[in-house]
Motif scaffolding. Structure first.
Motif, short mmCIF file in Angstrom:
data_model
loop_
_atom_site.label_atom_id
_atom_site.label_comp_id
_atom_site.label_asym_id
_atom_site.label_seq_id
_atom_site.Cartn_x
_atom_site.Cartn_y
_atom_site.Cartn_z
N LEU A 86 0.86 -1.19 0.00
CA LEU A 86 0.00 0.00 0.00
C LEU A 86 0.90 1.23 0.00
O LEU A 86 1.58 1.50 0.98
N PRO A 87 0.93 2.00 -1.10
CA PRO A 87 1.78 3.18 -1.14
C PRO A 87 1.28 4.28 -0.21
O PRO A 87 0.10 4.29 0.17
N GLY A 88 2.17 5.19 0.13
CA GLY A 88 1.82 6.30 1.01
C GLY A 88 0.95 7.34 0.31
O GLY A 88 0.09 7.95 0.92
N ASP A 128 2.28 1.82 3.82
CA ASP A 128 2.83 3.15 4.11
C ASP A 128 1.69 4.08 4.50
O ASP A 128 0.83 4.39 3.68
N GLU A 129 1.67 4.48 5.74
CA GLU A 129 0.62 5.35 6.29
C GLU A 129 -0.78 4.85 5.90
O GLU A 129 -1.55 5.57 5.25
N SER A 186 3.96 4.91 10.06
CA SER A 186 2.99 5.88 10.56
C SER A 186 3.72 7.03 11.22
O SER A 186 4.86 6.88 11.65
N HIS A 187 3.07 8.17 11.25
CA HIS A 187 3.64 9.26 12.05
C HIS A 187 2.82 9.45 13.32
O HIS A 187 3.04 10.38 14.08
N LEU A 188 1.85 8.54 13.55
CA LEU A 188 0.98 8.66 14.71
C LEU A 188 1.30 7.58 15.74
O LEU A 188 1.12 6.39 15.48
#
Lengths: 310, 265
Positions: A82-84, A155-156, A187-189
């Protein structure tokens, strides 16, 4: 059997600009590995090298023992990706897109595809051009999961999904893990990774600064509590508790900003005794984790990952 | 070659090819319907054309307007046909790789278990099939238009014309794909390929203006593109080999470059 992902000294520069520097980690079979970092830290650069889209400047990335650049086609037969950034073929319908992507793997994925679309409440008959951002994300998720690949690289994955669908998605990932699938998820979360990952790699400014078991990391991170009181309270009441720091005091001791680490029960007990008018409890913030535990300088210069690798 | 990619790329191209083909077919038939008028007034027309400077005659590929091949060449195959087909091959060829990167679809495209070479070969196969289809439709238009005005085209001139027509889009398409493989947006390779093709055309026109500039013709692909001669003589000029070679070498170059490049900066 070689591990699902093995990255050794992976480095990538874009001209003179840093992508990632000397990144080393291993993802073990059957685990959910969270790849955590702020935007621009190098998560996508790492993933694109895993997917053979860009060539490493130095170092190696291997998936099930295969080199991600030299054996890219063989690697991809074992990966659901899964691309970002989701850019789809606008003129196709959802079903056409999934058929197209499935046909490269023998077109055996139809049953699973329909099952996933139903779970995510996605109408496959609509042209992609007319889909909302959230539905495009769902379509991309179905695409990644429908091949029943032994490794998922996401990715994200929850960006663009509404909170309820995020929960559905995390349930799906748990089911995949229970079936023995290995998941690498960026993730950035922090709280998103907290809900799903067994282990976490933290990347910052292109360098991997820590690899930790989720449980270990949890003990270190800091949440933020803002308390408004009807009467002033001495800050010492809070600092007496283990893992609590007072960041600021305002309104003559009626408004306190606290940093909270570790278990929250003692703090909750204290709050119950105090004349609390209101409070907000913010989820742990990635930057705060860095600042508190690695420091701005250390975080950028740590060469060897902190923590243990399993 | 990836058959899945070939099928998909063929589907993606089919309507474009259909519309271009329809245009070429109708234009061919329509132009040929004018031929009897020209044939019956050859002398007058020749006098009229002589009044034009040689540069204009060269630019429009005009010679022997009184003969069937001369007429078809001047009015259709020498300049108009390569112009129309040139637009198709440049736009399509320049998009084969670069458009996927430009639109961001490359991450899905390259997430499938196929080598880049086999994926691009699938697209090239569909592209070539589109070019062959356009040539076939053009020939069909010539045969039908010719029959309507009482000019039967024999198998040898038809075959020779077909081969010459094929050589031009193969060459132009080849370097368009090569430029595409080097680029991350579709506009730049399309603009460059169009510029190169225009330069070839200008060199070809200038070379025919004076002895002094004659050598320039060796630098232009238009020199080897002689559909009028092929239609008149029924023989395939050896020069088309150069055009096919340009196309094949360029396509091979594109495959090598695409296999090795970073697809996302």
């Amino acid at each position: 059997m070689p591990p699902p992902i093995e990255v050794q000294g992976l480095t990538r520069y874009y001209g003179k600009y840093r992508g990632i520097v000397d990144v080393t980690f291993t993802v073990n079979e059957g685990e959910v590995f969270g790849f955590l970092g702020p935007n621009g830290a190098g998560k996508t650069t790492t993933i694109r090298q895993l997917m053979g889209l860009i060539k490493p400047t130095s170092g190696t990335a291997r998936i099930f023992g295969l080199d991600c650049w030299a054996d890219a086609a063989a690697v991809k037969s074992r990966v659901g990706y899964l691309p970002g950034e989701i850019h789809l073929y606008e003129k196709m319908t959802g079903a056409e897109f999934l058929d197209f992507m499935g046909a490269f793997r023998g077109g055996k994925s139809r049953r699973r595809r329909d099952e996933l679309a139903e779970r995510l409440d996605l109408d496959l008959s609509r042209t992609i051009r007319h889909l909302s951002k959230g539905n495009r994300q769902k379509l991309a998720i179905v695409q990644a999961l429908m091949h029943e690949a032994p490794l998922l690289i996401l990715d994200e994955p929850t960006s663009g999904l509404d909170p309820l669908k995020q929960i559905d998605f995390l349930d799906l990932i748990r089911e995949e893990r229970n079936r023995g699938v290995t998941v690498f998820l960026s993730s950035h979360l922090l709280d998103e990774v907290d809900r799903i990952a067994d282990r976490v790699g933290i990347i910052r400014e292109g360098r991997l600064v820590a690899i930790e078991e989720m449980e270990q990391l949890k003990r270190k991170w800091e949440r933020h509590l803002s308390v408004i009181l009807r009467e002033p309270v001495a800050p010492e009441r809070f600092t007496a508790l283990d893992g609590v720091v007072v960041e600021s005091v305002a309104d003559e001791g009626r408004h306190l900003e606290l940093g909270v680490r570790g278990p929250v029960q003692p703090l909750l007990r204290l709050l119950a005794e105090l004349p609390v008018e209101d409070f907000t409890f913010a989820p742990a913030d990635l930057e705060r984790v860095f600042l508190r535990y690695y420091g701005p300088e250390t975080a950028a210069t740590v060469k060897e990952p902190v923590g243990v690798e399993r | 070659m990836s058959v899945v990619m070939l099928r998909r790329a063929t589907r993606d191209l089919q309507f474009t090819v259909l519309w271009y083909g329809l245009g070429l077919f109708l234009y061919g038939v329509f132009i040929l319907l004018l031929y009897p008028t020209v044939r019956d007034n050859t002398e007058m027309l020749d006098q009229y054309l002589q009044a034009f400077p040689p540069a204009v005659q060269a630019a429009f590929g005009i010679s022997d307007m009184g003969t069937f091949a001369g007429f078809v060449g001047a009015e259709y195959l020498n300049v108009v046909w390569p112009l129309i087909v040139g637009v198709f091959v440049i736009m399509t060829g320049a998009g084969l790789v670069a458009q996927e990167i430009d639109r961001g679809t490359v991450e899905f495209w390259l997430s499938v278990p196929e080598t880049r070479t086999r994926l691009l070969l699938g697209k090239l196969g569909a592209f070539l099939a589109g070019i062959v289809a356009l040539v076939a439709i053009t020939l069909l238009g010539l045969v039908i238009g010719g029959a309507l005005v009482g000019e039967a085209i024999g198998p040898a001139p038809l075959l020779a014309t077909g081969v010459v027509l094929l050589s031009f889009p193969v060459a132009v398409g080849g370097y368009s794909v090569l430029l595409s493989s080097l680029s991350s947006d579709r506009g730049r390779p399309a603009g460059l390929a169009a510029g190169i093709t225009l330069l070839f055309y200008v060199l070809w026109v200038v070379s025919s203006l004076s002895e002094r500039w004659d050598w320039l013709r060796y630098l232009s692909i238009f020199t080897a593109f002689e559909p009028q001669e092929a239609l008149a003589s029924g023989t395939i000029p050896i020069g088309v080999l150069v055009l096919f070679a340009i196309g094949i070498v360029s396509a091979l170059g594109a495959l090598v470059i695409f296999e090795r490049r970073d697809v996302i900066a």
